[in-house]
Design an enzyme around this catalytic site. Structure first.
Site, PDB file in Angstrom:
ATOM      1  N   GLU A  56      74.142  32.058  54.923  1.00  0.00           N
ATOM      2  CA  GLU A  56      73.763  33.400  55.354  1.00  0.00           C
ATOM      3  C   GLU A  56      72.997  34.120  54.254  1.00  0.00           C
ATOM      4  OE1 GLU A  56      77.401  33.927  58.537  1.00  0.00           O
ATOM      5  OE2 GLU A  56      77.443  35.167  56.751  1.00  0.00           O
ATOM      6  N   CYS A 106      70.371  39.545  49.514  1.00  0.00           N
ATOM      7  CA  CYS A 106      71.545  38.846  48.983  1.00  0.00           C
ATOM      8  C   CYS A 106      71.429  37.374  49.382  1.00  0.00           C
ATOM      9  CB  CYS A 106      72.800  39.502  49.574  1.00  0.00           C
ATOM     10  SG  CYS A 106      74.318  38.784  48.971  1.00  0.00           S
ATOM     11  N   CYS A 122      81.895  27.145  48.876  1.00  0.00           N
ATOM     12  CA  CYS A 122      82.115  27.320  47.431  1.00  0.00           C
ATOM     13  C   CYS A 122      83.402  26.596  47.070  1.00  0.00           C
ATOM     14  CB  CYS A 122      82.239  28.804  47.089  1.00  0.00           C
ATOM     15  SG  CYS A 122      82.417  29.092  45.305  1.00  0.00           S
ATOM     16  N   CYS A 140      88.401  31.602  45.295  1.00  0.00           N
ATOM     17  CA  CYS A 140      88.968  32.919  44.963  1.00  0.00           C
ATOM     18  C   CYS A 140      89.775  33.399  46.162  1.00  0.00           C
ATOM     19  CB  CYS A 140      87.853  33.907  44.613  1.00  0.00           C
ATOM     20  SG  CYS A 140      86.885  33.354  43.192  1.00  0.00           S
ATOM     21  N   CYS A 177      88.144  35.691  49.115  1.00  0.00           N
ATOM     22  CA  CYS A 177      86.758  35.450  49.519  1.00  0.00           C
ATOM     23  C   CYS A 177      86.693  34.465  50.679  1.00  0.00           C
ATOM     24  CB  CYS A 177      85.976  34.895  48.325  1.00  0.00           C
ATOM     25  SG  CYS A 177      84.297  34.384  48.747  1.00  0.00           S
ATOM     26  N   CYS A 219      79.959  41.873  51.443  1.00  0.00           N
ATOM     27  CA  CYS A 219      80.367  40.953  50.372  1.00  0.00           C
ATOM     28  C   CYS A 219      81.635  40.228  50.740  1.00  0.00           C
ATOM     29  CB  CYS A 219      80.747  41.738  49.118  1.00  0.00           C
ATOM     30  SG  CYS A 219      79.398  42.252  48.164  1.00  0.00           S
TER      31      CYS A 219
END
Ligand code: SAH
Ligand code: SF4
Length: 382
Positions: free
Chosen positions: A103, A116, A123, A127, A130, A353
């Site tokens: 995205e 962004c 990933c 975390c 996230c 975010c």
């Protein structure tokens, strides 16, 4: 230093010229027995004019165009869907080679627009707050797939007319993925962002955000001058170990030292590090924690960006109230820091975010789950 690209003569896909920096493109032309100034012409066609058909690059000469058509291509990734938020934010879901989805989000603000950009499909760093981390790691994006997001944003934007101004003024490497774990491709793509023959952005307007891959950050200073943001999220190692697991390998003191070295290596001595701190209700948003953060960062050259947590299904976390955000902010301001609170943008299209997952999901069902998962409070912090 980057190696020159291997040339795959004949069968498709050939060399994707979209992802080559000026130096790499010059090497490419030398390798095929051509003059290196051809690199400048091709960069302008691809990034200034948005041309992907090598046959249209008329100043290359017919013979060279035919040679290139046999061994190279200009191939941006493919837009799967586009989502427009009521606040003007636009999100593209993009399919990359092999079928992975990423995205890219464009956030227009007065006088500028920030793109962004994602650096990986998923990933690996996991975390705890996230949603990209929750989906795990699939693969690194190529340089062409990273710069291709800038190319797509500019060339697919309906309001954009060449020459009428810039649709992208700032780029933040804050989409999906950890950019420093895809070092060479991210560096090559950022070179193109800064390159006058491509996007010509100022180094202050391109920001790399990292959760703290210290050895890679140590290497970055030698090859890049972009702005730096570090994802801190906690005032001490005990809490950061829980939220950002890579902290167990590279604890806070190492990260702050590495970030300081990065800006010390820049020619421009007025620069500061942006410290990102995602505020999660009852986890890291207490006034005592703000005081601890103020002590930790007392002598660190930074500005602090507070990001109220953006919820996603089954996150198990909640966004703090506007009052809690204000209290945390006030402690830091009173301690003399420059502190901004990131306004949540594009929430209605899951573009904020930490909400990026690259999946094409039924928006209605997702919203229901989203509401069930968290008690969402609208916050207004000026
Ligand atoms: N991997 C890089 C860049 C991508 S994330 C990094 O971690 O820095 C960009 C920023 O969004 C980071 O500061 C990240 O910690 C933050 N973030 C991730 N999930 C979030 C969430 N659910 N709500 C608010 N911020 C989040
Ligand atoms: Fe990866 Fe950044 Fe998400 Fe952590 S916050 S899982 S490093 S994308």
């Amino acid at each position: 230093m980057m190696t020159s690209p291997a040339i795959n003569v004949g069968e498709r896909p050939g060399v994707n010229l979209l992802g080559l920096s000026l130096r790499q493109m010059e090497q490419f032309f030398l390798d095929i027995g051509e003059k290196k100034f051809r690199a400048q012409q091709v960069l302008k066609w691809v990034h200034h004019a948005g041309v992907t058909d090598i046959g249209e690059m008329t100043n290359l000469g017919k013979a060279l165009r035919e040679k290139l058509l046999a061994i190279a291509e200009v191939r941006p990734p493919e837009i799967v869907s586009q989502h427009d938020s009521t606040d003007g934010t636009r999100k593209w879901v993009i399919r990359v080679d092999g079928g992975g989805l990423i995205e890219t989000v464009l956030i227009p603000e007065a006088g500028r627009a920030t793109l962004c950009v994602s650096s990986q499909v998923g990933c690996s760093l996991d975390c705890s707050f996230c949603s990209t981390g929750k989906q795990g790691f699939q693969r690194d994006l190529s340089a062409a797939e990273i710069i291709g997001q800038v190319w797509l944003a500019i060339n697919s934007y309906d309001a954009f007319k060449p020459g009428s101004g810039r649709i992208v003024t700032n780029v933040v490497m804050m989409g999906m993925g950890e950019p420093l774990l895809n070092f060479d491709n991210v560096v090559a793509a950022m070179e193109l962002m800064l390159e006058d023959l491509a996007y010509g952005l100022s180094k202050r307007r391109v920001t790399l955000s990292t959760s703290g891959v210290v050895p890679a950050l140590d290497r970055l200073a030698a090859v890049s001058e972009v702005s730096l943001a570090i994802s801190l999220h906690a005032p001490n190692d005990a809490l950061r170990n829980e939220l950002v697991p890579i902290n167990r390998k590279y604890p806070i003191a190492m990260l702050l030292q590495s970030a300081r070295n990065y800006i010390d290596a820049q020619r421009d001595n007025k620069r500061v590090v942006t410290v990102e701190y995602t505020l999660i209700a009852g986890v890291n948003d207490q006034p005592d924690q703000a005081r601890e953060l103020a002590v930790l960062l007392r002598d660190f050259p930074c500005k602090i960006n507070l990001i109220p947590f953006n919820a996603f299904p089954q996150s198990g976390y909640q966004r703090p109230s506007g009052n809690a955000v204000s209290r945390f902010w006030q402690v830091l301001v009173d301690a003399g820091f420059v502190v901004t609170v990131r306004t949540t943008r594009g929430e209605d299209i899951d573009a904020a975010c930490g909400q990026l997952v690259g999946q094409v999901v039924d928006r209605t069902r997702r919203s229901e789950r989203y509401r069930a998962a968290a008690d969402i409070q609208a916050i207004q912090v000026s």
